[in-house]
Write a protein that holds these residues in place. Structure first.
Motif, PDB file in Angstrom:
ATOM      1  N   SER A   4      33.957  44.119  46.049  1.00 30.86           N
ATOM      2  CA  SER A   4      34.019  44.113  47.722  1.00 30.86           C
ATOM      3  C   SER A   4      33.921  46.086  47.887  1.00 30.86           C
ATOM      4  O   SER A   4      34.395  46.298  48.920  1.00 30.86           O
ATOM      5  CB  SER A   4      35.209  43.882  48.148  1.00 30.86           C
ATOM      6  OG  SER A   4      36.619  44.360  47.334  1.00 30.86           O
ATOM      7  N   GLY A  59      27.860  46.088  49.532  1.00 38.18           N
ATOM      8  CA  GLY A  59      27.227  45.289  50.433  1.00 38.18           C
ATOM      9  C   GLY A  59      28.320  43.634  50.267  1.00 38.18           C
ATOM     10  O   GLY A  59      28.529  43.584  51.901  1.00 38.18           O
ATOM     11  N   PHE A  78      33.219  49.149  41.884  1.00 37.59           N
ATOM     12  CA  PHE A  78      33.004  50.145  41.411  1.00 37.59           C
ATOM     13  C   PHE A  78      32.952  51.534  42.629  1.00 37.59           C
ATOM     14  O   PHE A  78      32.186  50.951  43.120  1.00 37.59           O
ATOM     15  CB  PHE A  78      31.497  50.372  40.151  1.00 37.59           C
ATOM     16  CG  PHE A  78      32.272  49.007  38.605  1.00 37.59           C
ATOM     17  CD1 PHE A  78      33.647  49.512  37.994  1.00 37.59           C
ATOM     18  CD2 PHE A  78      31.244  48.725  38.037  1.00 37.59           C
ATOM     19  CE1 PHE A  78      33.451  48.007  37.509  1.00 37.59           C
ATOM     20  CE2 PHE A  78      30.988  47.072  37.177  1.00 37.59           C
ATOM     21  CZ  PHE A  78      32.940  47.391  37.101  1.00 37.59           C
ATOM     22  N   ALA A 128      39.295  46.589  38.529  1.00 40.55           N
ATOM     23  CA  ALA A 128      38.964  45.885  37.162  1.00 40.55           C
ATOM     24  C   ALA A 128      37.209  46.138  37.086  1.00 40.55           C
ATOM     25  O   ALA A 128      36.787  45.657  37.906  1.00 40.55           O
ATOM     26  CB  ALA A 128      39.726  44.579  37.421  1.00 40.55           C
ATOM     27  N   SER A 152      33.847  42.272  33.966  1.00 39.02           N
ATOM     28  CA  SER A 152      34.054  41.056  32.219  1.00 39.02           C
ATOM     29  C   SER A 152      34.867  41.273  31.674  1.00 39.02           C
ATOM     30  O   SER A 152      34.791  40.446  30.466  1.00 39.02           O
ATOM     31  CB  SER A 152      32.692  42.055  31.831  1.00 39.02           C
ATOM     32  OG  SER A 152      32.878  43.019  31.582  1.00 39.02           O
ATOM     33  N   ASN A 180      32.900  36.760  44.641  1.00 37.85           N
ATOM     34  CA  ASN A 180      31.733  37.728  44.736  1.00 37.85           C
ATOM     35  C   ASN A 180      30.900  38.743  44.020  1.00 37.85           C
ATOM     36  O   ASN A 180      29.872  38.708  43.958  1.00 37.85           O
ATOM     37  CB  ASN A 180      31.622  38.875  45.848  1.00 37.85           C
ATOM     38  CG  ASN A 180      31.536  39.391  46.378  1.00 37.85           C
ATOM     39  OD1 ASN A 180      29.808  38.664  47.609  1.00 37.85           O
ATOM     40  ND2 ASN A 180      31.084  40.634  46.377  1.00 37.85           N
ATOM     41  N   GLY A 183      28.516  40.003  42.005  1.00 40.15           N
ATOM     42  CA  GLY A 183      27.420  39.949  40.024  1.00 40.15           C
ATOM     43  C   GLY A 183      26.500  41.079  40.273  1.00 40.15           C
ATOM     44  O   GLY A 183      26.602  41.611  40.857  1.00 40.15           O
ATOM     45  N   ILE A 184      26.181  40.572  39.038  1.00 37.55           N
ATOM     46  CA  ILE A 184      24.536  41.459  38.669  1.00 37.55           C
ATOM     47  C   ILE A 184      23.285  40.783  38.798  1.00 37.55           C
ATOM     48  O   ILE A 184      23.697  39.700  38.538  1.00 37.55           O
ATOM     49  CB  ILE A 184      24.744  42.019  37.249  1.00 37.55           C
ATOM     50  CG1 ILE A 184      25.791  41.376  36.067  1.00 37.55           C
ATOM     51  CG2 ILE A 184      26.145  43.404  37.932  1.00 37.55           C
ATOM     52  CD1 ILE A 184      25.579  42.190  35.078  1.00 37.55           C
ATOM     53  N   ILE A 211      29.971  38.420  34.348  1.00 38.56           N
ATOM     54  CA  ILE A 211      29.983  39.059  35.755  1.00 38.56           C
ATOM     55  C   ILE A 211      30.227  38.033  36.791  1.00 38.56           C
ATOM     56  O   ILE A 211      30.970  37.594  37.588  1.00 38.56           O
ATOM     57  CB  ILE A 211      30.024  40.662  36.041  1.00 38.56           C
ATOM     58  CG1 ILE A 211      30.139  41.001  34.845  1.00 38.56           C
ATOM     59  CG2 ILE A 211      29.404  40.963  37.335  1.00 38.56           C
ATOM     60  CD1 ILE A 211      29.090  42.675  35.068  1.00 38.56           C
ATOM     61  N   TRP A 218      17.931  36.071  50.768  1.00 37.59           N
ATOM     62  CA  TRP A 218      17.439  37.442  50.725  1.00 37.59           C
ATOM     63  C   TRP A 218      18.672  37.823  51.355  1.00 37.59           C
ATOM     64  O   TRP A 218      18.884  37.555  52.606  1.00 37.59           O
ATOM     65  CB  TRP A 218      16.633  37.962  50.713  1.00 37.59           C
ATOM     66  CG  TRP A 218      15.947  37.909  49.832  1.00 37.59           C
ATOM     67  CD1 TRP A 218      14.173  36.863  49.848  1.00 37.59           C
ATOM     68  CD2 TRP A 218      15.523  38.298  48.352  1.00 37.59           C
ATOM     69  NE1 TRP A 218      13.059  36.880  49.131  1.00 37.59           N
ATOM     70  CE2 TRP A 218      14.268  37.570  48.141  1.00 37.59           C
ATOM     71  CE3 TRP A 218      15.881  38.759  48.025  1.00 37.59           C
ATOM     72  CZ2 TRP A 218      13.705  37.691  46.508  1.00 37.59           C
ATOM     73  CZ3 TRP A 218      15.959  38.632  46.049  1.00 37.59           C
ATOM     74  CH2 TRP A 218      14.560  38.182  45.650  1.00 37.59           C
ATOM     75  N   PRO A 228      22.488  46.743  47.884  1.00 46.05           N
ATOM     76  CA  PRO A 228      21.815  47.122  46.597  1.00 46.05           C
ATOM     77  C   PRO A 228      21.320  47.027  45.948  1.00 46.05           C
ATOM     78  O   PRO A 228      20.375  47.037  44.708  1.00 46.05           O
ATOM     79  CB  PRO A 228      23.455  48.303  46.277  1.00 46.05           C
ATOM     80  CG  PRO A 228      24.307  49.121  47.208  1.00 46.05           C
ATOM     81  CD  PRO A 228      23.761  47.673  48.070  1.00 46.05           C
ATOM     82  N   LEU A 229      21.726  45.451  45.438  1.00 42.46           N
ATOM     83  CA  LEU A 229      21.520  44.615  44.827  1.00 42.46           C
ATOM     84  C   LEU A 229      19.770  44.808  44.226  1.00 42.46           C
ATOM     85  O   LEU A 229      19.164  44.072  43.835  1.00 42.46           O
ATOM     86  CB  LEU A 229      22.057  43.085  44.780  1.00 42.46           C
ATOM     87  CG  LEU A 229      22.163  42.256  43.468  1.00 42.46           C
ATOM     88  CD1 LEU A 229      23.182  41.902  42.377  1.00 42.46           C
ATOM     89  CD2 LEU A 229      21.741  40.774  43.869  1.00 42.46           C
TER      90      LEU A 229
END
Ligand code: NAD
Length: 256
Positions: free
Chosen positions: A12, A15, A36, A58, A61, A86, A88-89, A109, A183, A187-188
């Motif tokens: 969080s 995005g 991050f 944290a 993964s 939430n 995700g990558i 993740i 969509w 950033p993703l």
């Protein structure tokens, strides 16, 4: 409406997760942010709604990190009432070229982390006979797209985990549901727009038009704020018997 409740939203700092955290803060929930990068600005953004918030960095993964985050949430606020899985990558490659390490990371993740947070949050939710677990899946939890094997597998898995969790809690005040965005310009997705622009020699705007045109009939992005409002609805009394759904907000993508 959510005053006195505590929400933990993974991923969080950016995005969709930040949009959902802000909507929950606006509704009165205290927050545990995760993710991050800079946490100062996201914390200020949610605290502006007069709630208390902390950040835990944290890496989801890692099981030990998740356990520490859940313990910190409990020691800070007493309990997690609302869990939003939430973070995700994405990684884009054909199956035979998919780097094994990227496959493992996407599954860890986007899917396995939700198993761990859910198993750790459920006992206190059951004891309180109230809880909300909201899994941010994707339209890719409902349909596939080429080049996205790990992501599509993880998101279909997350929709499956949602259904099973909803069934196991069906007679309690705990609900579990998935939200499946099309969509959303975060950033993703900007990374995928950039890749398309450079591969095809397009401007940012033309790459966005092409990206939307391939899949999303509305030709519009869903916004983090719209997804946040859906999460707030799922936390409301009107959401008491919404259980095990995979609710797409995708501009008509999955209707095709
Ligand atoms: P984003 O890249 O903007 O944000 C991802 C967040 O997850 C960031 O806060 C990041 O720090 C965090 N994160 C990444 N890896 C992490 C890890 N190992 N541990 C802890 N935090 C980690 O992405 P987004 O577009 O906002 O995506 C959020 C969720 O929504 C993801 O699950 C994604 O799959 C899903 N989703 C996105 C879209 C879209 O179009 N953007 C569409 C459908 C579903």
């Amino acid at each position: 409406m959510l005053k006195g409740k505590t929400a933990l939203v993974t991923g969080s700092t950016s995005g969709i997760g930040l949009g959902i955290a802000e909507a929950l803060a606006k509704a009165g929930a205290n927050l545990v942010l995760n993710g991050f990068g800079d946490s100062v600005a996201p914390l200020a953004q949610v605290r502006a709604h007069g709630i208390q918030a902390v950040h835990h960095g944290a890496d989801i993964s890692r099981v030990a990190d998740i356990e520490d985050m859940m313990n910190t949430a409990t020691s800070t606020f007493g309990r997690v009432d609302i869990l939003v899985n939430n973070a995700g990558i994405q990684h884009v490659a054909s199956v035979e070229d998919f780097p094994v390490e990227r496959w493992d990371a996407v599954i860890a993740i986007n899917l396995t982390s939700a198993f761990h947070t859910t198993r750790l949050a459920l006992p206190a939710m059951r004891a309180a006979n109230w809880g909300r677990i909201i899994n941010i899946a994707s339209v890719h939890g409902l349909v596939g797209s080429a080049q996205k094997s790990a992501y599509v597998a993880a998101k279909h898995g997350l929709v499956g985990l949602t259904k099973v969790t909803a069934l196991e809690t069906a007679t309690t005040g705990v609900t579990c549901n998935a939200i499946c965005p099309g969509w959303v310009l975060t950033p993703l997705v900007q990374k995928q727009v950039d890749a398309k622009a450079s591969a095809l020699g397009l401007s940012n705007e033309d790459a966005i038009r092409q990206l939307l045109g391939e899949k999303e009939p509305s030709m519009q992005f869903t916004t983090p704020a719209e997804l946040g409002e859906l999460a707030v609805f799922m936390c409301s009394p009107a959401g008491n018997n919404v259980r095990g759904v995979a609710w797409n907000m995708d501009g008509g993508w999955a209707a095709q």
